[in-house]
Motif scaffolding. Structure first.
Motif, PDB file in Angstrom:
ATOM      1  N   TYR A 153       3.328  31.198  48.430  1.00  0.00           N
ATOM      2  CA  TYR A 153       3.655  32.262  47.483  1.00  0.00           C
ATOM      3  C   TYR A 153       2.441  33.035  46.970  1.00  0.00           C
ATOM      4  CZ  TYR A 153       7.802  29.286  47.311  1.00  0.00           C
ATOM      5  OH  TYR A 153       8.899  28.518  47.654  1.00  0.00           O
ATOM      6  N   VAL A 174       5.048  28.761  39.441  1.00  0.00           N
ATOM      7  CA  VAL A 174       5.634  27.432  39.625  1.00  0.00           C
ATOM      8  C   VAL A 174       4.885  26.401  38.784  1.00  0.00           C
ATOM      9  CG1 VAL A 174       6.187  25.640  41.303  1.00  0.00           C
ATOM     10  CG2 VAL A 174       6.412  28.049  41.939  1.00  0.00           C
ATOM     11  N   LEU A 217       1.676  25.633  47.450  1.00  0.00           N
ATOM     12  CA  LEU A 217       2.217  26.802  46.746  1.00  0.00           C
ATOM     13  C   LEU A 217       1.394  28.048  47.049  1.00  0.00           C
ATOM     14  CD1 LEU A 217       2.974  25.175  43.260  1.00  0.00           C
ATOM     15  CD2 LEU A 217       4.636  25.861  45.010  1.00  0.00           C
ATOM     16  N   CYS A 271       0.097  34.875  35.522  1.00  0.00           N
ATOM     17  CA  CYS A 271       0.687  35.490  36.713  1.00  0.00           C
ATOM     18  C   CYS A 271       0.519  37.003  36.720  1.00  0.00           C
ATOM     19  CB  CYS A 271       2.172  35.147  36.804  1.00  0.00           C
ATOM     20  SG  CYS A 271       2.523  33.391  36.914  1.00  0.00           S
ATOM     21  N   ALA A 296       6.110  26.187  35.295  1.00  0.00           N
ATOM     22  CA  ALA A 296       7.347  25.404  35.191  1.00  0.00           C
ATOM     23  C   ALA A 296       7.051  23.908  35.250  1.00  0.00           C
ATOM     24  CB  ALA A 296       8.314  25.806  36.303  1.00  0.00           C
TER      25      ALA A 296
END
Length: 463
Positions: A178, A186, A174, A111, A189
């Protein structure tokens, strides 16, 4: 008292995993294995959705951008052998949790990368985690099931097809909501769920008995008896043995390393060696088929969005193939015969791409997905029959290395053929079809090799 003792003994025998009654917690293990494969492999095959976002954000060319996916996929395969060592040393539960943690951390760190070269590092750790998860998932199903193993393995392996179908649309949603960095956050996770799923791989009575038998068997295999040594002394036989207890430390270290890494499997099981070679050859075709399926459709005027649907059709075929392969083998059809038929079907599906119809392309995508699903699920069953459960972790790891070599060299071979023939897809598909048919012919040598190979001693609890 004797009657009560008999009843208790009979009840214990019925409840023991690996006997005629197989289920209970084993069902939970199969479900967890299916979901773990769907998450890990689904994420691995979904990054084509964010490909253009990477390219625009990092301002890189196609070669540098595609290297992220290449590193992740190849490392996933090449990590199979160290994953097998971890599985044998620490068990499926701990190894699977380690793999899930690594893949989640790799995605999380992605990220915050600011350069494509930093992405290569995070892709490396993500690929290692996925490879470790895959190995432990394959092995734990073999440890929990014996009589119903073929069906259980098919259900677990079908998670790959589930992931290929379900995860890419989630990643696309997603991405739109985002951005690609938020999608990775995400996704990390989601990947972390494999830690909880791997926690379900608890040891059972069969696993413990199998480990104990393995230790006793290995002790008998590597330690010569006193009578043998005495006979050599009396006959004054003069030769040097490679017994680790009588050799120097270097030879002992090399011997232990070769045993740990499973190199002796190639010397004892010629069938495993041939099967690994067949996997390498088939992966040359498999990767090329997936790589050029959509470009081939676009080359005859199919719209990009419509052409992309071919990959979804391929995923559906893969899911059904992994389930169907287990059913075919459970119907007492030889696993070798099923694998041979799947390779022939794969060759025919590749040749269908030489036509210029979208409907034929869709049929070819489904057939090749079905054939590949059958083949990749059956090779695990064959490996177990060749080397047994106690060496399956190492055997699967070695097979993954061959798969990795094929996955890396496949695009290179396909690109070389296209460059040589002037962007002729037909030539590559003819070559790929021929490779599939050659692999099918090689499958007929497996029964012959069984007669001449030294073989591996498989314990009754290890079959």
């Amino acid at each position: 008292m004797a009657k009560a003792s008999t009843l208790r003994t009979r009840h214990g025998a019925e409840a023991e995993p690996g006997d005629s009654r197989e289920g209970g917690w084993g069902v939970v293990v199969v479900i967890a294995a299916h979901m773990s494969m769907a998450i890990q492999v689904g994420l691995l095959r979904s990054w084509g959705v964010v490909y253009l976002s990477w390219k625009e954000d990092f301002e890189t060319n196609d070669k540098e951008t595609s290297a992220v996916q290449s590193i992740m996929s190849s490392v996933m395969s090449f990590s199979g052998l160290p994953a097998g060592v971890l599985t044998q040393r620490f068990g499926c539960r701990i190894t699977g949790m380690i793999g899930g943690g690594l893949s989640s951390i790799g995605l999380l760190c992605s990220c915050w990368v600011t350069d494509i070269h930093q992405f290569y590092i995070t892709a490396f750790f993500t690929g290692v985690g996925i490879g470790i998860c895959y190995n432990s998932t394959i092995v734990v199903v073999a440890l929990y099931f014996k009589r119903k193993y073929k069906i259980a393995n098919a259900v677990a392996c079908s998670g790959l097809g589930t992931g290929i179908m379900a995860v890419p649309p989630i990643v696309q949603l997603l991405l739109e909501s985002y951005g690609w960095r938020g999608a990775f956050l995400v996704a990390s996770a989601i990947a972390a769920n494999s830690i909880a799923l791997s926690a379900c791989y608890r040891p059972n009575h069969y696993m413990n008995n199998n480990k104990k038998s393995c230790r006793e068997h290995d002790g008998l295999e590597h330690e010569p008896t006193r009578e043998v040594n005495k006979g050599i002394h009396n006959n004054k036989t003069d030769f040097v043995t490679l017994n680790p207890k009588s050799s120097n430390s270097i030879v002992k270290y090399i011997h232990r390393l070769s045993v740990t890494l499973g190199f002796q499997l190639f010397l004892k099981s010629y069938r495993l060696t041939l099967q690994s070679a067949i996997q390498l050859q088939y992966c040359l075709v498999y990767v090329g088929f997936v790589l050029y399926l959509v470009p081939r459709a676009q080359s005859v005027g199919v719209a990009p969005s419509t052409a992309a649907m071919l990959l979804s059709i391929f995923g559906i075929g893969s899911l059904l193939g992994r389930l169907g392969g287990g059913l075919l083998v459970s119907w007492r059809i030889s696993a070798e015969h099923v694998s041979t038929i799947s390779l022939v079907l794969a060759g025919m599906s590749v040749l269908l791409l030489n036509f210029e119809s979208y409907y034929i392309f869709a049929i070819a995508a489904f057939l090749h997905g079905f054939a590949s699903g059958v083949f990749f699920s059956i090779v695990v069953v064959l490996s177990r029959s060749f080397i047994g459960v106690r060496k399956l972790a190492i055997g699967v790891g070695i097979s993954q290395i061959w798969v990795g070599i094929g996955s890396v060299t496949g695009p290179i071979l396909a690109g070389w053929i296209l460059d040589t023939t002037g962007e002729s897809y037909q030539t590559f598909f003819y070559v790929a079809g021929a490779i599939c048919f050659i692999c099918a012919v090689q499958m007929f040598f497996l029964p012959l090799l069984r007669r001449v190979e030294p073989g591996i001693d498989i314990l009754p609890t290890d079959a």
